[in-house]
Design a protein around this motif. Structure first.
Motif, PDB file in Angstrom:
ATOM      1  N   GLU A   1       0.837  -1.217   0.000  1.00  0.00           N
ATOM      2  CA  GLU A   1       0.000   0.000   0.000  1.00  0.00           C
ATOM      3  C   GLU A   1       0.869   1.264   0.000  1.00  0.00           C
ATOM      4  O   GLU A   1       0.592   2.217  -0.738  1.00  0.00           O
ATOM      5  N   LEU A   2       1.931   1.247   0.801  1.00  0.00           N
ATOM      6  CA  LEU A   2       2.815   2.427   0.819  1.00  0.00           C
ATOM      7  C   LEU A   2       3.557   2.551  -0.509  1.00  0.00           C
ATOM      8  O   LEU A   2       3.756   3.664  -1.014  1.00  0.00           O
ATOM      9  N   SER A   3       3.936   1.410  -1.086  1.00  0.00           N
ATOM     10  CA  SER A   3       4.637   1.452  -2.384  1.00  0.00           C
ATOM     11  C   SER A   3       3.755   2.101  -3.438  1.00  0.00           C
ATOM     12  O   SER A   3       4.224   2.913  -4.245  1.00  0.00           O
ATOM     13  N   MET A   4       2.454   1.745  -3.414  1.00  0.00           N
ATOM     14  CA  MET A   4       1.540   2.310  -4.409  1.00  0.00           C
ATOM     15  C   MET A   4       1.443   3.829  -4.229  1.00  0.00           C
ATOM     16  O   MET A   4       1.489   4.577  -5.204  1.00  0.00           O
ATOM     17  N   LEU A   5       1.322   4.262  -2.974  1.00  0.00           N
ATOM     18  CA  LEU A   5       1.242   5.704  -2.707  1.00  0.00           C
ATOM     19  C   LEU A   5       2.539   6.402  -3.142  1.00  0.00           C
ATOM     20  O   LEU A   5       2.509   7.502  -3.707  1.00  0.00           O
ATOM     21  N   LEU A   6       3.675   5.755  -2.891  1.00  0.00           N
ATOM     22  CA  LEU A   6       4.955   6.348  -3.277  1.00  0.00           C
ATOM     23  C   LEU A   6       5.045   6.475  -4.801  1.00  0.00           C
ATOM     24  O   LEU A   6       5.387   7.531  -5.329  1.00  0.00           O
ATOM     25  N   ARG A   7       4.689   5.393  -5.469  1.00  0.00           N
ATOM     26  CA  ARG A   7       4.783   5.383  -6.944  1.00  0.00           C
ATOM     27  C   ARG A   7       3.868   6.448  -7.539  1.00  0.00           C
ATOM     28  O   ARG A   7       4.273   7.191  -8.425  1.00  0.00           O
ATOM     29  N   SER A   8       2.625   6.528  -7.018  1.00  0.00           N
ATOM     30  CA  SER A   8       1.690   7.471  -7.629  1.00  0.00           C
ATOM     31  C   SER A   8       2.037   8.920  -7.271  1.00  0.00           C
ATOM     32  O   SER A   8       1.436   9.843  -7.797  1.00  0.00           O
ATOM     33  N   ASN A   9       3.025   9.109  -6.398  1.00  0.00           N
ATOM     34  CA  ASN A   9       3.448  10.479  -6.102  1.00  0.00           C
ATOM     35  C   ASN A   9       4.884  10.726  -6.542  1.00  0.00           C
ATOM     36  O   ASN A   9       5.584  11.570  -5.983  1.00  0.00           O
ATOM     37  N   GLY A  10       5.313   9.960  -7.549  1.00  0.00           N
ATOM     38  CA  GLY A  10       6.567  10.276  -8.244  1.00  0.00           C
ATOM     39  C   GLY A  10       7.815   9.573  -7.747  1.00  0.00           C
ATOM     40  O   GLY A  10       8.904   9.854  -8.236  1.00  0.00           O
ATOM     41  N   PHE A  11       7.694   8.651  -6.782  1.00  0.00           N
ATOM     42  CA  PHE A  11       8.897   7.980  -6.270  1.00  0.00           C
ATOM     43  C   PHE A  11       9.140   6.650  -6.998  1.00  0.00           C
ATOM     44  O   PHE A  11       8.197   6.015  -7.475  1.00  0.00           O
ATOM     45  N   SER A  12      10.414   6.259  -7.069  1.00  0.00           N
ATOM     46  CA  SER A  12      10.762   4.967  -7.681  1.00  0.00           C
ATOM     47  C   SER A  12      11.811   4.277  -6.799  1.00  0.00           C
ATOM     48  O   SER A  12      12.138   4.791  -5.714  1.00  0.00           O
ATOM     49  N   SER A  13      12.361   3.174  -7.281  1.00  0.00           N
ATOM     50  CA  SER A  13      13.381   2.388  -6.540  1.00  0.00           C
ATOM     51  C   SER A  13      12.966   2.173  -5.086  1.00  0.00           C
ATOM     52  O   SER A  13      13.707   2.494  -4.142  1.00  0.00           O
ATOM     53  N   ILE A  14      11.746   1.645  -4.910  1.00  0.00           N
ATOM     54  CA  ILE A  14      11.193   1.490  -3.549  1.00  0.00           C
ATOM     55  C   ILE A  14      11.730   0.198  -2.929  1.00  0.00           C
ATOM     56  O   ILE A  14      11.643  -0.868  -3.552  1.00  0.00           O
ATOM     57  N   ARG A  15      12.301   0.315  -1.732  1.00  0.00           N
ATOM     58  CA  ARG A  15      12.919  -0.862  -1.078  1.00  0.00           C
ATOM     59  C   ARG A  15      12.504  -0.971   0.367  1.00  0.00           C
ATOM     60  O   ARG A  15      12.380   0.036   1.067  1.00  0.00           O
ATOM     61  N   LEU A  16      12.302  -2.203   0.795  1.00  0.00           N
ATOM     62  CA  LEU A  16      12.030  -2.475   2.212  1.00  0.00           C
ATOM     63  C   LEU A  16      13.333  -2.968   2.829  1.00  0.00           C
ATOM     64  O   LEU A  16      13.957  -3.893   2.306  1.00  0.00           O
ATOM     65  N   HIS A  17      13.783  -2.332   3.927  1.00  0.00           N
ATOM     66  CA  HIS A  17      15.045  -2.724   4.571  1.00  0.00           C
ATOM     67  C   HIS A  17      14.735  -3.506   5.850  1.00  0.00           C
ATOM     68  O   HIS A  17      13.789  -3.168   6.564  1.00  0.00           O
ATOM     69  N   ALA A  18      15.549  -4.509   6.107  1.00  0.00           N
ATOM     70  CA  ALA A  18      15.313  -5.335   7.306  1.00  0.00           C
ATOM     71  C   ALA A  18      15.627  -4.528   8.560  1.00  0.00           C
ATOM     72  O   ALA A  18      16.621  -3.787   8.605  1.00  0.00           O
ATOM     73  N   THR A  19      14.777  -4.646   9.577  1.00  0.00           N
ATOM     74  CA  THR A  19      15.058  -4.008  10.871  1.00  0.00           C
ATOM     75  C   THR A  19      15.107  -5.084  11.951  1.00  0.00           C
ATOM     76  O   THR A  19      14.538  -6.163  11.781  1.00  0.00           O
ATOM     77  N   ARG A  20      15.728  -4.737  13.068  1.00  0.00           N
ATOM     78  CA  ARG A  20      15.907  -5.710  14.153  1.00  0.00           C
ATOM     79  C   ARG A  20      14.569  -6.101  14.774  1.00  0.00           C
ATOM     80  O   ARG A  20      14.317  -7.250  15.071  1.00  0.00           O
ATOM     81  N   GLN A  21      13.695  -5.115  14.967  1.00  0.00           N
ATOM     82  CA  GLN A  21      12.399  -5.367  15.615  1.00  0.00           C
ATOM     83  C   GLN A  21      11.265  -4.913  14.685  1.00  0.00           C
ATOM     84  O   GLN A  21      10.716  -3.821  14.871  1.00  0.00           O
ATOM     85  N   PRO A  22      10.909  -5.729  13.688  1.00  0.00           N
ATOM     86  CA  PRO A  22       9.865  -5.315  12.728  1.00  0.00           C
ATOM     87  C   PRO A  22       8.531  -5.005  13.413  1.00  0.00           C
ATOM     88  O   PRO A  22       7.703  -4.290  12.862  1.00  0.00           O
ATOM     89  N   LEU A  23       8.354  -5.499  14.627  1.00  0.00           N
ATOM     90  CA  LEU A  23       7.135  -5.211  15.380  1.00  0.00           C
ATOM     91  C   LEU A  23       7.020  -3.706  15.682  1.00  0.00           C
ATOM     92  O   LEU A  23       5.938  -3.139  15.688  1.00  0.00           O
ATOM     93  N   LEU A  24       8.167  -3.073  15.913  1.00  0.00           N
ATOM     94  CA  LEU A  24       8.173  -1.652  16.288  1.00  0.00           C
ATOM     95  C   LEU A  24       8.318  -0.741  15.088  1.00  0.00           C
ATOM     96  O   LEU A  24       7.695   0.308  15.000  1.00  0.00           O
ATOM     97  N   VAL A  25       9.195  -1.106  14.179  1.00  0.00           N
ATOM     98  CA  VAL A  25       9.470  -0.212  13.051  1.00  0.00           C
ATOM     99  C   VAL A  25      10.007  -0.994  11.859  1.00  0.00           C
ATOM    100  O   VAL A  25      10.757  -1.954  12.017  1.00  0.00           O
ATOM    101  N   ARG A  26       9.557  -0.574  10.659  1.00  0.00           N
ATOM    102  CA  ARG A  26      10.126  -1.105   9.425  1.00  0.00           C
ATOM    103  C   ARG A  26      10.596   0.090   8.611  1.00  0.00           C
ATOM    104  O   ARG A  26      10.125   1.208   8.813  1.00  0.00           O
ATOM    105  N   VAL A  27      11.525  -0.146   7.709  1.00  0.00           N
ATOM    106  CA  VAL A  27      12.121   0.972   6.971  1.00  0.00           C
ATOM    107  C   VAL A  27      11.940   0.773   5.472  1.00  0.00           C
ATOM    108  O   VAL A  27      12.229  -0.291   4.940  1.00  0.00           O
ATOM    109  N   ILE A  28      11.437   1.826   4.832  1.00  0.00           N
ATOM    110  CA  ILE A  28      11.260   1.811   3.369  1.00  0.00           C
ATOM    111  C   ILE A  28      12.034   3.006   2.821  1.00  0.00           C
ATOM    112  O   ILE A  28      11.956   4.101   3.389  1.00  0.00           O
ATOM    113  N   THR A  29      12.755   2.800   1.735  1.00  0.00           N
ATOM    114  CA  THR A  29      13.387   3.953   1.063  1.00  0.00           C
ATOM    115  C   THR A  29      12.883   4.027  -0.369  1.00  0.00           C
ATOM    116  O   THR A  29      12.453   3.026  -0.949  1.00  0.00           O
TER     117      THR A  29
END
Ligand SMILES: C[S@@+](CC[C@H](N)C(=O)[O-])C[C@H]1O[C@@H](n2cnc3c(N)ncnc32)[C@H](O)[C@@H]1O
Length: 393
Positions: free
Chosen positions: A362-390
């Motif tokens: 869902e976030l990727s779709m919002l990013l793409r439709s607002n001009g962003f590309s090269s969307i990546r999900l990065h691994a985090t230590r505690q995915p329960l608390l936070v995940r990282v997308i660039t």
């Protein structure tokens, strides 16, 4: 008696018709129908609880069901322990009932009741004759002010959850969490008064510790020259980034009352020379240009899709082509952490009155439709608390 459509075996309005015969269902649906029928049968439940090979599973399932029914009680036992500062009382070693009762200001019988309850959920454990010590869960909570702050503020959420159906139907207009998060649904967010901004900003800063550490480990900030933290709160995240990357220039945008708190924090941390704060409304005012990295840390999930699109477009304009955007927040649909993204945040944001936890797609779709590309999900230590997308602008 009126039966609803499901009970009559008819679809709800707008739903595809139910298949005529079970044999026309897929194997998964047939298996689910068979399993659910079996689990709902009192005869099967009795048999499974008696039969030696299924007894353990049946007991585990019963305990899980009981946990679902009674979970709110355990959260309140925890709240009582936090309010009475019980974990701090046990921090230096085992204590007797009498000492704990005096320290917590409870009658010995009440203290014993609380200790027994706390033992049942591993917050406390017995340490020999008449002595009590921190349990495994209590040890995790002791000395972690961010968790204590979270637990305390849950008293507000608890108030809003008293009638969960009214909450879901949007019938509860004036929720405690809406009042706490003063910018949520505010007519003029930029006019949020300093004392109202202080309450939520302090909580955010206290709970930033784990988040900043995990984000810094998940993404290499060293490749950037200047970072703009949008909705950066009172600067706890940027202070951690600045400490880890001494040559990075730091810029923070938030409501005027919050940005003023960030400026104080940067000055106290000796970061004033390379930190700039901007006060404004990110829906109405332009974001400062010049950073090659923009971050939204625990910001986008607070807002509905249209508002998120607005924020992403504003970040895109501020970054310019090639700039990098980093989003850090808990996501829905996180394997093993569904109870956090979909359960906890699902209802939390309903009580706040806007936003939702989104999946990566869902976030990727919002990013793409607002001009962003090269969307990546990065691994985090505690995915329960936070995940990282660039993503790249
Ligand atoms: C959930 S807090 C996150 C704070 C910080 N990023 C963190 O993770 O600790 C959301 C932040 O967005 C800011 N915010 C909300 N609405 C805003 C608006 N219209 N303009 C600027 N900032 C806003 C709030 O003041 C708050 O600091």
């Amino acid at each position: 008696m009126r039966l609803d459509p499901a009970e009559r075996g008819q679809p709800f309005p707008g739903e595809p018709p139910m298949p005529e015969k079970p044999s026309s269902l897929g194997w998964r649906a047939r298996w689910r129908r068979w399993r659910n029928g079996l689990l709902a049968s009192p005869r099967f439940q009795r048999w499974a609880a008696d039969f030696p090979l299924t007894r353990r599973i049946a007991r585990r399932r019963a305990a899980e069901s009981f946990g679902l029914l009674t979970g709110f009680v355990y959260s309140q036992i925890l709240l009582a322990c936090v309010r009475l500062d019980l974990f701090a009382a046990l921090a230096d070693g085992p204590r007797s009932l009498g000492i704990l009762a005096a320290r917590c200001g409870l009658a010995p019988e009440a203290m014993e009741r609380l200790l027994r309850a706390a033992i049942s959920i591993r917050l406390v454990e017995r340490a020999g004759e008449g002595l009590y010590a921190l349990g495994a869960q209590g040890a995790t909570l002791q000395g972690n002010p961010s968790l204590a702050a979270m637990i305390e503020h849950h008293a507000l959420f608890y108030e809003d959850l008293v009638d969960p159906v009214a909450l879901l139907k949007g019938e509860k207009r004036d929720t405690a969490l809406k009042r706490f998060w003063a910018y949520a649904k505010a007519e003029d967010p930029a006019a949020v008064a300093p004392e109202r901004a202080a309450a939520y900003s302090t909580l955010m800063a206290k709970t930033q510790g784990f988040i900043a550490r995990d984000v810094l480990d998940a993404y290499d900030f060293a490749r950037h020259r200047a970072v703009l933290d949008i909705g950066g709160g009172e600067g706890a995240f940027l202070s951690a980034v600045g400490a880890a990357h001494p040559s990075l220039s730091l810029n923070l945008f938030d409501l005027p009352a919050v940005a003023a708190r960030a400026a104080e924090r940067f000055a106290a941390a000796g970061l004033a020379a390379r930190a700039e704060t901007y006060g404004g409304d990110f829906f109405a005012d332009a974001l400062p240009h010049g950073a090659d990295l923009a971050t939204f840390v625990r910001v986008l999930h607070d807002h509905d899709d249209d508002a998120v699109s607005k924020l992403l477009r504003a970040a895109h304009t501020a970054l310019g082509p090639g700039g990098r955007l980093l989003i850090a927040e808990p996501l829905a649909g996180t394997p093993g952490a569904e109870s956090a993204g979909d359960g906890y945040f699902g209802l939390y944001l309903a009580a706040m009155g806007s936003g939702r936890a989104r999946t990566f797609d869902e976030l990727s779709m919002l990013l793409r439709s607002n001009g962003f590309s090269s969307i990546r999900l990065h691994a985090t230590r505690q995915p329960l608390l936070v995940r990282v997308i660039t993503a790249r602008a």
